[in-house]
Design a protein around this motif. Structure first.
Motif, PDB file in Angstrom:
ATOM      1  N   ARG A   1     -20.042 -49.369  39.236  1.00 60.67           N
ATOM      2  CA  ARG A   1     -20.436 -50.523  39.885  1.00 60.67           C
ATOM      3  C   ARG A   1     -21.837 -51.315  39.227  1.00 60.67           C
ATOM      4  O   ARG A   1     -21.902 -52.393  39.232  1.00 60.67           O
ATOM      5  CB  ARG A   1     -20.847 -50.326  41.325  1.00 60.67           C
TER       6      ARG A   1
ATOM      7  N   PHE B   1      -9.792 -52.407  42.000  1.00 60.49           N
ATOM      8  CA  PHE B   1     -10.623 -52.406  40.721  1.00 60.49           C
ATOM      9  C   PHE B   1      -9.538 -52.843  39.684  1.00 60.49           C
ATOM     10  O   PHE B   1     -10.214 -53.282  38.624  1.00 60.49           O
ATOM     11  CB  PHE B   1     -11.226 -51.223  40.371  1.00 60.49           C
TER      12      PHE B   1
ATOM     13  N   SER C   1     -14.262 -52.187  35.209  1.00 62.33           N
ATOM     14  CA  SER C   1     -13.239 -52.039  36.171  1.00 62.33           C
ATOM     15  C   SER C   1     -12.219 -50.697  36.347  1.00 62.33           C
ATOM     16  O   SER C   1     -12.052 -50.278  37.282  1.00 62.33           O
ATOM     17  CB  SER C   1     -12.496 -53.452  36.349  1.00 62.33           C
TER      18      SER C   1
ATOM     19  N   LEU D   1      -9.427 -56.545  39.874  1.00 64.27           N
ATOM     20  CA  LEU D   1     -10.623 -56.898  39.405  1.00 64.27           C
ATOM     21  C   LEU D   1     -10.432 -57.260  37.912  1.00 64.27           C
ATOM     22  O   LEU D   1     -10.783 -58.191  37.133  1.00 64.27           O
ATOM     23  CB  LEU D   1     -12.004 -56.412  39.684  1.00 64.27           C
ATOM     24  N   GLY D   2     -10.183 -56.127  37.306  1.00 64.58           N
ATOM     25  CA  GLY D   2      -9.999 -56.033  35.766  1.00 64.58           C
ATOM     26  C   GLY D   2      -9.247 -57.358  35.096  1.00 64.58           C
ATOM     27  O   GLY D   2      -9.199 -57.850  34.378  1.00 64.58           O
TER      28      GLY D   2
ATOM     29  N   GLY E   1     -16.113 -59.564  42.587  1.00 67.98           N
ATOM     30  CA  GLY E   1     -16.758 -58.137  42.256  1.00 67.98           C
ATOM     31  C   GLY E   1     -17.200 -57.744  43.385  1.00 67.98           C
ATOM     32  O   GLY E   1     -17.611 -56.429  43.891  1.00 67.98           O
TER      33      GLY E   1
ATOM     34  N   GLN F   1     -20.358 -52.775  35.987  1.00 71.05           N
ATOM     35  CA  GLN F   1     -19.674 -54.009  36.284  1.00 71.05           C
ATOM     36  C   GLN F   1     -20.753 -55.105  36.680  1.00 71.05           C
ATOM     37  O   GLN F   1     -20.435 -56.297  36.108  1.00 71.05           O
ATOM     38  CB  GLN F   1     -18.890 -54.008  37.543  1.00 71.05           C
TER      39      GLN F   1
END
Length: 408
Positions: free
Chosen positions: A110, A172, A94, A175-176, A29, A113
């Motif tokens: 952000r 992103f 994300s 990331l998810g 992240g 997150q």
């Protein structure tokens, strides 16, 4: 029932790998989008280069605030349901970040997150503390952090690769996807580590009692504060790394390799700590590292003052400094948690908030002072080293380099 039986078979190696994966959600992240900061700035009309650092620091603002929530919830309801809920929230935030069309919306995403990933820090420490204590806890955290520190080595390279095949929004989505994998692992393999008889009622009275115990114990509060300063040094480096390597030294495509070299030094230090901590103790290792950080910072400032700073001197001093910081991290965390293990979830929350909030403050001062040279970072590390040495001396009552019973 099948899931519970399978989960009960989780052995130590898988346990450590899982803890590292949980911690890696947070590491990715922070680090995965570093190569994309300039692209994000251009696409979302960020005109001041230093403001791009807020993409990192806003994440940590949410990360710090969230830690006050999850510890009490985890102590009341158990570790597993909280981890499942927040990993799902991280996946959703994300996707929100990937769809942001303004810088303000991205910063909001952000922060969200960070709020979701805050559970990964609280629960990783609490889950380890549920099973281990003292030097065994420090060793387990060091092995997990060794794997965890490998993530920053690979993350910028992965991020750069994602930019080759698509826009910064792909980062992103990635990331998810990773958080979704950890979520699936939790569902299938991970048992609850906090038995019902050890759960703490969720009440204002209990929270006040637990907070008071955590904040009034000088080992708990003192080492959490010391950890916040060293973590602030890491965040300051990460937030300004793209500007220093690319803008100041013109490293260009070598950025990911050079950033990875500094992260690799941290991984090596964590591995060494995992091998040595049960023999030498958390205090001897961490206190020696603090003194070494002060010495390195003085030497680095001397090089800068002499006009001899170059890309390679910076990489050398940064890697050595990160080695020292890594040797402090897991040991400070273990020592802070040791006297409050009976309220591990809430204590981890309070300590995590102290660590994250302090780190954001330290990193913001250092990062926003960036002036096109490495001087602000070097002077920042010297101040961190001196402040940590003072805190440790106070906490230990002057008994430096001598083990205590609490050392496990």
């Amino acid at each position: 029932m099948k899931r519970s039986a399978a989960a009960s078979e989780m052995h130590r190696h898988e346990f450590v790998a899982f803890v590292a994966a949980v911690m890696a959600v947070n590491a990715l992240g922070v680090d995965l989008m570093l190569p994309a900061l300039a692209d994000i700035g251009r696409d979302l009309s960020v005109t001041t280069p230093n403001h791009r650092q807020w993409i990192v620091t806003m994440y940590l603002v949410g990360f710090g605030a969230g830690q006050l929530i999850y510890g009490p919830l985890a102590d009341r309801f158990g570790r597993r349901p909280i981890l499942i809920a927040t990993l799902a929230g991280f996946v959703a935030s994300s996707i929100f970040a990937a769809g942001s069309t303004t810088f303000a919306a991205l910063l909001g995403a952000r922060g969200l997150q960070g709020l979701m990933s805050a559970s990964t820090r609280v629960l990783a420490v609490a889950i380890v503390r549920d099973r281990f204590s003292g030097r065994q806890m420090a060793r387990t955290l060091s092995v997990a952090q060794m794997i965890f520190f490998l993530v920053p080595i690979l993350a910028p390279t992965i991020g750069q690769g994602l930019l080759v095949i698509g826009p910064w929004r792909f980062i992103f989505y990635a990331l998810g996807a990773f958080a979704a994998l950890v979520l699936a692992w939790t569902f299938v393999r991970v048992p609850e580590t906090l038995p019902p008889e050890r759960r703490v009622p969720l009440s204002l009275t209990e929270l006040k009692r637990s907070y008071r115990q955590t904040l009034t114990n000088r080992f708990s509060a003192g080492y959490a504060l010391a950890a916040s300063l060293t973590f602030g040094g890491i965040v300051a480096f990460v937030a300004s790394a793209q500007q220093i390597f690319v803008d100041e030294f013109g490293a260009g495509s070598r950025f990911t390799l050079l950033f990875g070299a500094c992260a690799f030094a941290m991984a090596c230090a964590s591995f060494a700590n995992s091998r040595l901590v049960e023999r030498l103790g958390t205090r001897l290792i961490s206190q020696s590292a603090v003194i070494a950080l002060i010495g390195l910072s003085v030497a680095h400032l001397g090089v800068i003052a002499a006009g001899a700073e170059s890309l390679w001197t910076y990489v050398l001093f940064q890697a050595l400094s990160m080695t020292c910081i890594s040797l402090c991290g897991s040991n400070f965390g273990a020592m802070a948690m040791e006297p409050v293990g009976h309220i591990a979830g809430t204590a981890s929350s309070v300590q995590g908030f102290i660590t994250s909030a302090g780190a954001v403050a330290v990193a913001s001062v250092i990062g926003q002072s960036y002036n096109g040279t490495t001087y602000p970072l070097a002077i920042g590390y010297l101040c961190i080293g001196i402040a940590v040495a003072v805190i440790v001396a106070f906490v230990e009552g002057g008994r430096l380099f001598r083990p205590r019973l609490i050392d496990g």
